[in-house]
Design an enzyme around this catalytic site. Structure first.
Site, short mmCIF file in Angstrom:
data_model
loop_
_atom_site.label_atom_id
_atom_site.label_comp_id
_atom_site.label_asym_id
_atom_site.label_seq_id
_atom_site.Cartn_x
_atom_site.Cartn_y
_atom_site.Cartn_z
N GLU A 349 0.63 -1.00 -0.12
CA GLU A 349 0.07 0.00 0.39
C GLU A 349 0.91 1.56 -0.13
O GLU A 349 0.35 2.14 0.61
CB GLU A 349 -0.93 -0.41 1.40
C1 ACM Z 1 -2.06 -5.61 4.08
O1 ACM Z 1 -3.13 -5.96 4.51
N1 ACM Z 1 -2.05 -4.26 4.14
C2 ACM Z 1 -1.05 -6.80 3.55
#
Ligand code: ACM
Length: 537
Positions: A349
């Site tokens: 992310e």
């Molecule tokens: C995640 O759940 N951002 C790895």
């Protein structure tokens, strides 16, 4: 033919044993309350994860008694440690002394932990367990295998074996033979210390709980936007500013692991045959570091602390040299204090980092992990930058496909499966679950169980899969009670997917065996979710 010992003389031996041991409460109760009947025993296959082969012999039941010894392979300190662990788990409920010896022969009934002379299928994690009237023999090629056999033996004993004080009853181990070994070498669980810190004692309790289901890796998510939870000597403000009061989601959940605490956790995990994997999440999920050190921001201004649960807004400054000094210091110190082979660098992310910058960052950081002797491990996004084939990717997607992951596996990389809509233990069970999130959907027990790690990701064959992991994120969690409520009963489902054969996969069998675990969890005070999908005993 050996003569069968009559049950009545066994009862006498047990009662005698309890009173000769001077167990005031136990002896009194033993005299007043007749022990539970001998037929109250487990079946040889009533185990999670399901063993590969189990052949019951009802004529060969073994009873633990005050005279039972635990004999371990001569000359093996590791086998002796497993024997001592086994004794420590059996003594409280039985009240028996269960001495641990390495005597070669003994006329006394025994549980023997032996190394070598196994079936070739046993490998380096499996074991054979043979129960006869004379005793129990666990054979393996390694102490890891012995430890797994010990976990099976604990489940073969009646549920009261998990009690913390002497229980007046007969301790039957069902007769027969088990041959068992894992489908995947990696079976993991994850705790998120960044969103809310969990104390070392809570982590140790979870280690004991996951070890019972043959989980062999514990991934610790140590840093994120809300908190920094591991001591780094060269950058002390990390924990001073981002590990103290006010850090964590909603400003609750302060704390961090000192190096001494981290070392003790690694040793404790090793005693349960679990390897700890530390994670420093970067180049995103870094607000806590950028709050502690102004120089980690491109504009040189420290960012305010964050206690909300937004993601994807933070990024280390990719074109600044100090970023790489910082990252290398952290990786060096973390590698020095970590005995296990893996170092997890996050990589998920990173929405505030451009694709070009992400590649630039990873191209500099990945070699640092290798430089300090560790294997690169990261969330599946790291597969976008063609990492070395030794790097492990952790698949967390919900749609079962990712071209970058499939291409990396085709090149030789391995992946660990943690699909969020199956394996994330922080997803709510249903709309009424009081804690947890639901962005990947609701995950009931059957959802967690009914999938196949060997073919879950499109164009990724089973040979590209190292194993499975059940992450538990802590945005909504505070306590060990919360951890237990989300992990039980889904953690055993993921554990079974990681260990048991594809051919043995069977929801009806699993839910029966799961329901039978409840009395054990009750004895241990584990706060589990009574899913309506399971008939709890
Ligand atoms: C995640 O759940 N951002 C790895």
């Amino acid at each position: 033919m050996r003569k069968r010992i009559p049950v009545t003389s066994l009862l006498a031996a047990v009662t005698l044993g309890l009173s000769t041991l001077g167990l005031a409460a136990g002896a009194g109760t033993a005299a007043a309350t007749p022990p539970a009947p001998a037929h109250d025993k487990q079946g040889l296959s009533d185990v999670i994860p399901a063993p590969v082969e189990a052949e019951a012999d009802p004529e060969a039941d073994f009873w633990l008694s005050p005279f039972t010894h635990i004999r371990t392979e001569r000359g093996s300190a590791e086998a002796r440690e497993v024997g001592k662990y086994l004794a420590s788990t059996l003594r409280p409920a039985t009240g028996y002394p269960l001495p641990v010896t390495s005597a070669k022969h003994s006329f006394l009934p025994s549980i023997s932990l032996e190394l070598g002379r196994t079936d070739p299928r046993v490998g380096d994690q499996g074991y054979q367990l043979d129960v006869t009237k004379r005793g129990v023999t666990i054979k393996a090629n390694t102490a890891d295998g012995l430890f797994s056999g010990v976990q099976t033996l604990r489940q073969l004993l009646p549920a009261q074996i998990a009690a913390d004080s002497p229980q007046p009853r007969i301790w039957t181990v069902p007769g027969g033979n088990i041959l068992d070994y894992p489908r995947f070498g990696y079976r993991g669980a994850m705790l998120d210390l960044a969103r809310h810190f969990h104390e070392p004692d809570e982590i140790k309790a979870y280690i004991d709980q996951i070890a019972a289901y043959k989980i062999n890796y514990l991934h610790l998510h140590l840093t994120d936007d809300q908190g920094w939870r591991i001591q780094i000597d060269s950058w002390p403000e990390l924990t001073k500013k981002s590990g103290g009061p006010g850090t964590g989601v909603d400003g609750e959940g302060p704390g961090f692991l000192t190096k001494a605490e981290y070392a003790e956790l690694n040793a404790y995990a090793a005693s349960r045959h679990i390897t700890i994997i530390p994670e420093i999440d970067m180049p995103g999920h870094t607000n806590a570091a950028q709050h502690a050190y102004a120089e980690l921001n491109c504009d040189g201004v420290a960012v305010p602390p964050r206690t909300d649960i937004e993601v994807g807004y933070s990024s280390l400054c990719i074109d600044s040299e100090i970023t790489y000094t910082f990252v290398e210091d952290v990786i060096r110190e973390l590698a020095e204090m970590t005995p296990g082979p893996y170092l997890h660098i996050g990589g998920d992310e990173a929405h505030a980092t451009t694709d070009e910058d992400y590649r630039k960052f990873m191209d500099r950081v990945m070699p640092m992990v290798a430089k300090y002797g560790k294997t690169i491990y990261g969330w599946d996004e790291i597969m976008q930058v063609d990492p070395p084939t030794s790097a492990i990717g952790q698949f967390w997607d919900t749609d079962g496909q990712d071209a970058d992951v499939a291409e990396a596996v085709a090149r030789g990389n391995k992946i660990v499966l943690s699909p969020a809509n199956k394996a994330y233990l922080d997803m709510k069970y249903d709309e009424s679950t009081p804690i947890g999130l639901s962005w990947a959907g609701y995950v009931e027990v059957r959802d967690a169980y009914d999938w196949n790690p060997g073919n879950h990701v499109q164009d990724v064959p089973e040979s590209g899969v190292l194993g499975v992991e059940a992450p538990l994120w802590s945005e909504t969690l505070r306590t060990l009670d919360h951890i237990e409520y989300m992990a039980f009963p889904r953690l055993p489902a993921i554990a079974e997917l990681g260990w048991s054969t594809e051919a043995s996969h069977d929801w009806e069998s699993f839910r029966q065996r799961l329901g039978a675990q409840a009395p054990r969890w009750e004895q241990q005070g584990i706060n589990f979710y009574r899913s309506p999908q399971v008939d709890w005993q």
